[in-house]
Each structure stands twice: as structure tokens, then as C-alpha cells.
Design a protein around this motif. Structure first.
Motif, mmCIF file in Angstrom:
data_model
loop_
_atom_site.group_PDB
_atom_site.id
_atom_site.type_symbol
_atom_site.label_atom_id
_atom_site.label_comp_id
_atom_site.label_asym_id
_atom_site.label_seq_id
_atom_site.Cartn_x
_atom_site.Cartn_y
_atom_site.Cartn_z
ATOM 1 N N ASN A 1 -22.116 -39.363 46.042
ATOM 2 C CA ASN A 1 -22.165 -38.108 46.784
ATOM 3 C C ASN A 1 -23.620 -37.784 47.100
ATOM 4 O O ASN A 1 -24.479 -37.789 46.219
ATOM 5 C CB ASN A 1 -21.543 -36.967 45.969
ATOM 6 N N THR A 2 -23.888 -37.487 48.374
ATOM 7 C CA THR A 2 -25.247 -37.200 48.820
ATOM 8 C C THR A 2 -25.259 -35.887 49.579
ATOM 9 O O THR A 2 -24.467 -35.694 50.511
ATOM 10 C CB THR A 2 -25.774 -38.324 49.728
ATOM 11 N N ASP A 3 -26.160 -34.999 49.178
ATOM 12 C CA ASP A 3 -26.384 -33.729 49.872
ATOM 13 C C ASP A 3 -27.827 -33.689 50.346
ATOM 14 O O ASP A 3 -28.755 -33.887 49.553
ATOM 15 C CB ASP A 3 -26.145 -32.541 48.932
ATOM 16 N N LEU A 4 -28.023 -33.423 51.630
ATOM 17 C CA LEU A 4 -29.361 -33.306 52.182
ATOM 18 C C LEU A 4 -29.477 -31.978 52.920
ATOM 19 O O LEU A 4 -28.542 -31.559 53.611
ATOM 20 C CB LEU A 4 -29.662 -34.456 53.149
ATOM 21 N N GLY A 5 -30.634 -31.332 52.797
ATOM 22 C CA GLY A 5 -30.874 -30.075 53.497
ATOM 23 C C GLY A 5 -32.260 -30.064 54.110
ATOM 24 O O GLY A 5 -33.216 -30.586 53.529
ATOM 25 N N LEU A 6 -32.370 -29.461 55.294
ATOM 26 C CA LEU A 6 -33.654 -29.393 55.987
ATOM 27 C C LEU A 6 -33.770 -28.050 56.694
ATOM 28 O O LEU A 6 -32.884 -27.664 57.461
ATOM 29 C CB LEU A 6 -33.774 -30.524 57.014
ATOM 30 N N ARG A 7 -34.854 -27.337 56.409
ATOM 31 C CA ARG A 7 -35.118 -26.054 57.056
ATOM 32 C C ARG A 7 -36.251 -26.220 58.054
ATOM 33 O O ARG A 7 -37.235 -26.915 57.776
ATOM 34 C CB ARG A 7 -35.499 -25.001 56.020
ATOM 35 N N ALA A 8 -36.099 -25.574 59.214
ATOM 36 C CA ALA A 8 -37.144 -25.684 60.229
ATOM 37 C C ALA A 8 -37.265 -24.371 60.983
ATOM 38 O O ALA A 8 -36.291 -23.629 61.137
ATOM 39 C CB ALA A 8 -36.828 -26.818 61.201
ATOM 40 N N ARG A 9 -38.466 -24.083 61.440
ATOM 41 C CA ARG A 9 -38.701 -22.941 62.322
ATOM 42 C C ARG A 9 -38.808 -23.476 63.740
ATOM 43 O O ARG A 9 -39.604 -24.373 64.016
ATOM 44 C CB ARG A 9 -39.973 -22.200 61.924
ATOM 45 N N LEU B 1 -31.205 -24.281 59.657
ATOM 46 C CA LEU B 1 -30.918 -24.924 58.372
ATOM 47 C C LEU B 1 -29.874 -25.999 58.618
ATOM 48 O O LEU B 1 -28.753 -25.713 59.055
ATOM 49 C CB LEU B 1 -30.393 -23.905 57.360
ATOM 50 N N LEU B 2 -30.235 -27.243 58.369
ATOM 51 C CA LEU B 2 -29.357 -28.384 58.584
ATOM 52 C C LEU B 2 -28.948 -28.969 57.244
ATOM 53 O O LEU B 2 -29.800 -29.239 56.392
ATOM 54 C CB LEU B 2 -30.063 -29.450 59.429
ATOM 55 N N GLY B 3 -27.646 -29.157 57.052
ATOM 56 C CA GLY B 3 -27.147 -29.753 55.822
ATOM 57 C C GLY B 3 -26.196 -30.895 56.122
ATOM 58 O O GLY B 3 -25.352 -30.805 57.023
ATOM 59 N N ILE B 4 -26.341 -31.978 55.389
ATOM 60 C CA ILE B 4 -25.478 -33.150 55.568
ATOM 61 C C ILE B 4 -24.911 -33.538 54.212
ATOM 62 O O ILE B 4 -25.645 -33.648 53.221
ATOM 63 C CB ILE B 4 -26.259 -34.333 56.170
ATOM 64 N N ASN B 5 -23.602 -33.720 54.167
ATOM 65 C CA ASN B 5 -22.944 -34.207 52.954
ATOM 66 C C ASN B 5 -22.212 -35.505 53.273
ATOM 67 O O ASN B 5 -21.504 -35.603 54.280
ATOM 68 C CB ASN B 5 -21.949 -33.173 52.429
ATOM 69 N N TYR B 6 -22.412 -36.502 52.406
ATOM 70 C CA TYR B 6 -21.688 -37.766 52.560
ATOM 71 C C TYR B 6 -21.103 -38.148 51.217
ATOM 72 O O TYR B 6 -21.805 -38.199 50.195
ATOM 73 C CB TYR B 6 -22.606 -38.875 53.063
ATOM 74 N N PHE B 7 -19.791 -38.403 51.208
ATOM 75 C CA PHE B 7 -19.105 -38.818 49.982
ATOM 76 C C PHE B 7 -18.354 -40.104 50.257
ATOM 77 O O PHE B 7 -17.651 -40.228 51.276
ATOM 78 C CB PHE B 7 -18.126 -37.746 49.515
ATOM 79 N N PRO C 1 -21.680 -30.641 38.176
ATOM 80 C CA PRO C 1 -21.752 -30.940 39.609
ATOM 81 C C PRO C 1 -20.519 -31.692 40.094
ATOM 82 O O PRO C 1 -19.969 -32.545 39.391
ATOM 83 C CB PRO C 1 -23.017 -31.799 39.728
ATOM 84 N N ALA C 2 -20.073 -31.346 41.298
ATOM 85 C CA ALA C 2 -18.886 -31.952 41.891
ATOM 86 C C ALA C 2 -19.125 -32.136 43.378
ATOM 87 O O ALA C 2 -19.919 -31.405 43.985
ATOM 88 C CB ALA C 2 -17.660 -31.072 41.654
ATOM 89 N N PRO C 3 -18.432 -33.072 44.001
ATOM 90 C CA PRO C 3 -18.672 -33.347 45.421
ATOM 91 C C PRO C 3 -17.971 -32.398 46.380
ATOM 92 O O PRO C 3 -18.122 -32.539 47.588
ATOM 93 C CB PRO C 3 -18.134 -34.774 45.594
#
Length: 763
Positions: free
Chosen positions: A253-261, A269-275, A139-141
Motif C-alpha cells: 500500500n502506497t500513499d503519496l501527497g503533494l501540496r502546491a501553491r 493538494l494531490l493525493g495518490i493511493n495504490y494498493f 495502519p490499514a489500506p
């Protein structure tokens, strides 16, 4: 003979006759399309008997007695199936057994090679596919770091201070690699240096790599190859996904994902990355940060819409902000940014992107794709200030039509690039010398591709693209691809011939040109680069009786350049001189990859590339700087099924590279040594799907020499004497005639470190 013995003899004869009437089961194991599945296993569950089917899926089990039997039929990549068979004495039962493909092993569908969805095995253009699982083995950022274990692809650091870099494919430097997101040319131009970070890993479904020119489909920049980062479908992504990783160096490193109808027809599909990395280290003692400090956030949002006609409509956007610093440890942002007291390289990046695909509601298969992006960069390199903005708009309409054995793809595109900075590149001339003149490039184009399936074994693909560059005029780029495959695609042979071109913007591509250490000089007006490429690719699959599959992929490549633009670092140590090469440049070599998958879940990926990259001018041949002649990569994944553990061992090894010395007196190594970066990881999976992983990166603790930055103690060259021609004069305080220079870099200064992370997805 008595009656008793006669009866006994008769019983034995009858038993012998009955036993001689042995039964058998024969048949054919096929897939859903009726094609035979090679090397399928047909086992008798009541005993240890069974056979392995031949390459056409045929099998026969002989020597069976009358009775009931249960067969277990399995093949790698297919769902196991059980069948009950009743046999009479002397009967031969003939079966046709159809297996369903396992969703985890379906033949991958690729889009990058021909700009339309096609089975990877059937694609006339060789396309390499790397799934999210492949990258999770190390895994890598960022995507930049993730590609370090892909054969023939090398992330190259271009600056020892701010650690920016690019992606090399088969020895060709970063500006020759086009990076796409969902098929759109998002990462290019100014963002080539900084745009490869900040793509949330949790949003990536797979990455496709095409090596060799793809200008016929994608235009300028796709000379060395294409890397297409394909994001998840909002309808298929996890409802919630999270991945958090920390390292012993203090990286988070943080990856977050959220799916919604949303409503009845929209999926989001929402994705947030913070490094974040804010712990400066100087383990090599040169007074500079070993790794740049970074504070980066990226927000990605993708939408898909259900339409009544079933046509595709997706829309996506991304925003990236990054604050990056490398330099002397006592640098202070408020006091020293842009000054000449303490040296630092500080880059603020603001970037937005939007792109999408819309299939027109017509009977014909018409698709419109579009993208736009803006890049705002505020950076300083010592006391040199570089402020730049770039805006790119792109639109493309394609028509896909099947006529008999011909599959036609026709399209037209338009690309507009606006670029401005505070350098002489966008300054006026003559009476308008004080008037800023941003660069505006219009690039309309059209292309035609014909994929002609001659029969089940032969496919021919022909393509031609026409572009009109508002600065350089008309440009034609043809391509020709031929594919031959044996039955079941066990053997596949591909030949690719193509032409590529590239219109260079040096300031947006070469970080060394932005460094405060050197002046940039253009010896002449730079003409578009042209290249001709030939690739020969052979793929072979082997099926073993132990249910393993071994895949071999061998490629020979050759690229010849006209008008190649090369930076000259050696004529003047205080300058980088750019000019078109009057001779020729060549990149040639061979690569071999091996993939081995076992029924027990073990996966082994090995790859090696041997290459020769050089220029020839006035009868003199020079190897390209910072380019290895040999590289190898590996990934070994071994599961411990009973403990729900998996162990991943990944690594690479690189041969010597010629390094940019600053003169004959420079005592640093002229070539890098052999070096290897190796990593070890263990992953524990729990019943609810949660994973905990951890391990060690850079097991061998390899770092380059401490003197990689020349005269790091004098970054503003206060104690350096220069001659009138710009050369450095040797003195008692500077006997090697060096000036401050951070371009002598080929590997990261980041040594051995532990890491651990937590990953979970709710589906």
C-alpha cells in the motif's frame, strides 16, 4: 537578668515575629476566554513545593518566606508558563495567570452533528472524532478496515469470496450508514459496496462519527448514523507526504501527497493511493482464495482559493479504479470470467467524484455545496454477469443566521439519481418488456434547524426536514436534541430524539443479491423504511493530580423500525426474498468509552457495546443475523520518549452472532464463537520527522472455520438435487442438503502476518 541575656531574648523575639510574618501566593489560572482551568499545577521550581488548582482554577501556596520565587504553571492541553514572583515578609501576592491552549490539544471542532463548525464540547449532538494519529496506531489500506477499532462500529464482510463489505453502526447494517467526504454524500447507493476503499489515508485529517438518525440534515440513508471523512486543508497539509506499507502476505500500500501553491490565490493538494495484492493463498484448504486479489489506484485532488472577501471556496475530485477477484485458485481471467467451468467473482470498478463548497459573496452567511459522481461496475459472480452504472448529482444551499440566543440553519437541496443495470430491476413491463428503463429518482428537499442556547448550561436544538421522493411521495423527518453541561464542560448530558427514513435499492446495497449463488425475489413493492430513535449520552471528565485526564462517554440507544426491508435467506436456499416487515424491528443497547491521557504521552482508549437487535413478526422474535450482542475495542499507545519510540496495542473482541444456515441438516455452527483480532506495532521517529513502523496483525491468528463456504467443491451445484419448491433434497453425496453459498461469513480469513512501513512528511 544581665543585659546580655536581655539582648539575646530580644533578638529571639524579633526573629520569631519576623518568621511569623509568612507570605503566600494565591490566584486564578484561566484560559484565553477568562474561564478557570481546572486542576492546573502550580509548582515552585526552587524546591519540590507546589499545589494543584481546584475545579475553578483557584489556588493558594502558603507558608512562604520573603524572597524571589519562580512558578511553573502547567495543565494538560495548555502550554507551560513560567512566572517570577517577589515576596515581602507577610505579603499575600494575588495573581491571574492565563495559559495558551496547546495546538495539539485544542478542543476539536466538529461539523457533522449540526452541519456547521462548532466546538465538540458545545455541540448538542454527540459527535465522536478520530484523528489521523488514532488510525496510525493500526495502519490499514482503506477506511473500511481502519474503522475496526471504533466502539460500536464494525466493518462487516458480506461475501467470503470477493470480501466486499459495509459498515455497521450499533448493529444496524451497512445501507443504514451514510458515508460523507467533506460533508458531501459521495459514498452511497451502488458505491456502498465498493466505494469505501481508495480514499488516500494521507489526505484524511479526521473522521467524525454520529450514531443515530441524521435524516433531518442528510436525508435518506442516514438512519443508523453518519461517517464523515474530512480531508486536509490544502493550505495546512504537508508539502510532501509519503507512506509505504508492505505485509507478509504480499500486500503493498502506497500513499503519496503533494501540496502546491498555484498562482497567488490557489492552493492544490494531490493525493495518490495504490494498493496491490496478487499472491493467492488458501490456508484453510477450501479451494478458494482466502483474501481477494486486488489492484487499485485512487487519485484525489483538492483545491482551495483565496478570495478578497475571505469567503470559502474549495473544489475536490477523486478517481478510483479497482480490479478485484476472489474464487477458485485455478481461475483464469481470459478463460473463465463469466463461465461455468471454474468459479470466480471478478469486479472491475471505475468511479469518479467531484464536490465543493462555495460561500456566496453576500452579507448573509449563504453557502452552496455540490457534488456529482459516476460509478461504472462490470462484474461477474460465477456465470452471473452484473453490469451497472449510477450517476448522482447533488446541490444544497444553506443559510446560517444568529438571532439573539437562536442560531438558525435553513437549507434546500436537490438530489438526482440515475441507475441502470442488466437485471430485471431496470427492465420494462408488458409491451415494453424488452425496452430497458433506467431508474430516475428526483429528491428535492428543505430543512430548518434552530439551535437555541437557553443559557450557559442549557441548549435546545430542533429540526425538521421535508423531502419529496418522485417514487414514494412526501416524507417528513423531525429531530430534537437537548444538551446540559456543567461549568467547564466537566459534565455533559445529551438527549437526542429523531426520525429517519430510507428508500432502498436492494441491488446496489446487498452483495449477496448479486452473487451467482441465489436468485433475487421481490415478494411485494418495497416501501420506504421509517425509524424512530432515542439516544441518551453522558460525558464526564476527571482531572487527577498527576496531570492526567480521564474521559468517560456513556450512551444508551434505542431504534424502532416500521416497514423495515429484510432479506429472507432461509425460505429458499437458492433465493433471497425481499419484503417489508409486517411487524417491527428494534436495535437497542448501551455503550461505554473511556479515554485516558497522561502528561507523559500515554493514551488509552477502551470501549464496549452491549446491544440487542431483533425483529418481531406474528409474535415471533428473531435476532438479526450476523450481529454481535457484545463487542469491545481498545487502543493503548505508550511512548518511550528517550528513544523516540512508541508502542501501540490495538484490538477488538466480538461476541457470538447468529449465522445463516441452509437448513435443519446443515451441521455448521449456528452461532459464531467469541473471537478477537489483536495487533501490535512499534514506531520509531527520527529527528527529521521520518518514521519507520512495523509489527504484527492478528496476533492470535484467528480465522473462521474452513467450511464457511458451503460446498466450495461444487460451486455450480452440479451434484445438488432440488425439489420443485427450490429446497435441496438430501442425497448420499449431499446428506446435509447444502447448496453452494458464500454468505456464511463473519470474519476475515486473513491470519497472522507481519507488516512494516516507512512514513515521512515535509512541512
Amino acid at each position: 537578668m544581665s543585659l546580655f541575656f536581655r539582648l539575646l531574648l530580644l533578638v529571639h523575639l524579633l526573629s520569631f515575629c519576623l518568621s511569623a510574618q509568612q507570605s503566600s501566593i494565591s490566584g486564578l489560572v484561566t484560559d484565553a476566554e477568562g474561564a478557570g482551568i481546572p486542576m492546573a499545577t502550580i509548582a515552585l521550581q526552587a524546591n519540590d513545593g507546589g499545589v494543584v488548582a481546584d475545579v475553578d482554577g483557584n489556588f493558594k501556596i502558603s507558608g512562604l518566606s520573603a524572597g524571589q520565587y519562580t512558578l511553573s504553571i502547567s495543565a494538560l492541553g495548555y502550554t507551560k508558563q513560567g512566572i517570577k514572583v517577589s515576596l515581602k515578609g507577610g505579603e499575600t501576592k494575588i495573581l491571574e495567570i492565563q495559559l495558551e491552549e496547546s495546538s495539539a490539544m485544542l478542543d476539536q471542532v466538529v461539523v457533522t452533528g449540526t452541519m456547521k463548525a462548532v466546538s465538540r464540547a458545545n455541540s448538542p449532538v454527540p459527535v465522536e472524532v478520530y484523528t489521523a494519529e488514532f488510525f496510525r496506531a493500526n495502519p490499514a489500506p482503506s477506511v473500511f478496515e481502519s474503522l475496526q477499532n471504533v466502539n460500536g462500529v464494525r466493518p462487516q464482510l458480506n461475501c467470503a469470496v470477493c470480501n466486499t463489505g459495509d459498515i455497521h453502526i450499533n448493529g444496524l447494517e451497512g445501507p443504514y450508514t451514510m458515508v460523507l467526504i467533506d460533508g458531501m454524500p459521495i459514498v452511497s447507493g451502488l458505491s456502498t459496496v465498493y466505494g469505501l476503499t481508495g480514499i488516500p489515508q494521507s489526505m484524511i485529517a479526521r473522521t467524525e462519527v454520529v450514531k443515530g438518525p441524521a435524516s433531518t440534515l442528510y436525508g435518506s440513508e442516514a438512519v443508523g448514523g453518519v461517517i464523515n471523512v474530512i480531508t486536509l486543508d490544502p493550505e495546512e497539509a504537508p508539502v510532501v507526504a509519503a507512506d509505504v506499507m508492505v505485509s507478509g502476505w504480499g500486500e503493498v500500500n502506497t500513499d503519496l501527497g503533494l501540496r502546491a501553491r498555484v498562482g497567488e490565490r490557489a492552493h492544490s493538494l494531490l493525493g495518490i493511493n495504490y494498493f496491490n495484492y496478487q499472491q493467492p493463498k488458501d490456508n484453510n484448504g477450501d479451494g478458494f482464495t482466502d483474501v481477494t486479489l486486488q489492484d487499485r489506484i485512487s487519485v484525489f485532488n483538492k483545491w482551495s482559493f483565496d478570495r478578497k472577501n475571505g469567503k470559502l471556496f474549495t473544489l475536490a475530485g477523486r478517481y478510483v479504479y479497482e480490479d478485484r477477484f476472489g474464487g477458485e485458485l485455478n481461475w483464469d481471467k481470459g478463460l473463465h470470467r463469466g463461465g461455468n467451468e471454474v468459479y470466480g467473482e471478478s469486479i472491475y470498478t471505475n468511479r469518479w467524484e467531484t464536490f465543493g463548497t462555495y460561500q456566496l459573496p453576500t452579507r448573509e452567511n449563504l453557502t452552496f455545496q455540490f457534488s456529482a459522481n459516476g460509478h461504472d461496475q462490470n462484474s461477474v459472480y460465477g456465470e452471473t454477469v452484473y453490469i451497472a452504472q449510477q450517476y448522482v448529482g447533488f446541490g444544497q444551499l444553506t443559510w446560517n443566521k444568529t438571532l439573539g440566543s437562536h442560531n438558525l440553519l435553513m437549507g434546500s437541496s436537490y438530489r438526482y439519481t440515475w441507475y441502470d443495470d442488466n437485471t430485471p430491476v431496470t427492465a420494462g413491463f408488458g409491451d415494453d418488456a424488452n425496452v430497458n428503463q433506467p431508474s430516475r429518482i428526483h429528491l428535492p428537499g428543505a430543512f430548518l434547524q434552530d439551535e437555541w442556547r437557553l443559557n450557559d448550561h442549557h441548549t435546545l436544538l430542533m429540526g425538521l426536514r421535508y423531502d419529496h421522493n418522485s417514487l414514494h411521495g412526501n416524507i417528513l423527518t423531525p429531530r430534537l436534541n437537548y444538551k446540559w453541561n456543567s461549568k467547564h464542560n466537566i459534565d455533559v448530558f445529551r438527549l437526542s430524539l429523531g426520525n429517519g427514513y430510507r428508500v432502498a435499492n436492494v441491488f446496489t446495497e446487498d452483495h449477496a443479491a448479486l452473487s451467482g449463488a441465489r436468485e433475487v425475489i421481490f415478494a411485494e413493492e418495497l416501501l420506504p423504511e421509517r425509524s424512530w430513535n432515542a439516544n441518551l449520552n453522558y460525558v464526564r471528565k476527571f482531572y487527577t493530580q498527576s496531570k492526567s485526564v480521564i474521559g468517560l462517554d456513556a450512551t444508551a440507544f434505542y431504534t424502532f423500525f416500521n416497514n423495515r426491508i429484510l432479506p429472507d435467506y432461509e425460505t429458499d436456499v437458492n433465493a433471497i426474498i425481499y419484503a417489508n416487515l409486517e411487524g417491527s424491528a428494534v436495535s437497542r443497547g448501551v455503550s461505554l468509552s473511556l479515554d485516558w491521557s497522561t502528561a507523559g504521552g500515554t493514551n488509552v482508549n477502551l470501549g464496549a457495546t452491549l446491544q440487542d437487535v431483533f425483529t418481531e413478526e406474528d409474535g415471533v422474535r428473531d435476532r438479526q443475523l450476523l450481529t454481535e450482542t457484545f463487542s469491545a475495542v481498545w487502543r493503548i499507545s505508550v511512548p518511550w520518549l528517550t528513544r523516540h519510540l512508541k508502542f501501540d496495542y490495538t484490538g477488538n473482541v466480538y461476541g457470538p452472532m447468529d449465522l445463516p444456515l441452509l437448513g435443519e441438516l446443515d451441521q455448521r455452527l449456528a452461532q459464531s464463537p467469541w473471537f478477537s483480532i489483536q495487533n501490535l506495532q512499534a514506531t520509531k521517529t527520527f529527528a527529521n520527522g521520518m518514521e519507520i513502523y512495523g509489527g504484527i496483525k492478528n496476533l492470535l491468528n484467528y480465522t473462521p472455520p474452513a467450511n464457511s463456504i458451503a460446498r466450495s467443491f461444487d460451486p455450480f451445484d452440479r451434484d445438488v438435487d432440488f425439489a420443485e419448491d427450490g429446497s435441496v433434497i438430501p442425497t448420499a453425496n449431499n446428506p446435509q442438503a447444502l447448496a453452494f453459498d458464500p454468505t456464511y461469513v463473519y470474519a476475515s480469513n486473513q491470519g497472522r502476518r507481519w507488516f512494516w512501513g516507512w512514513r515521512w512528511a515535509l512541512r
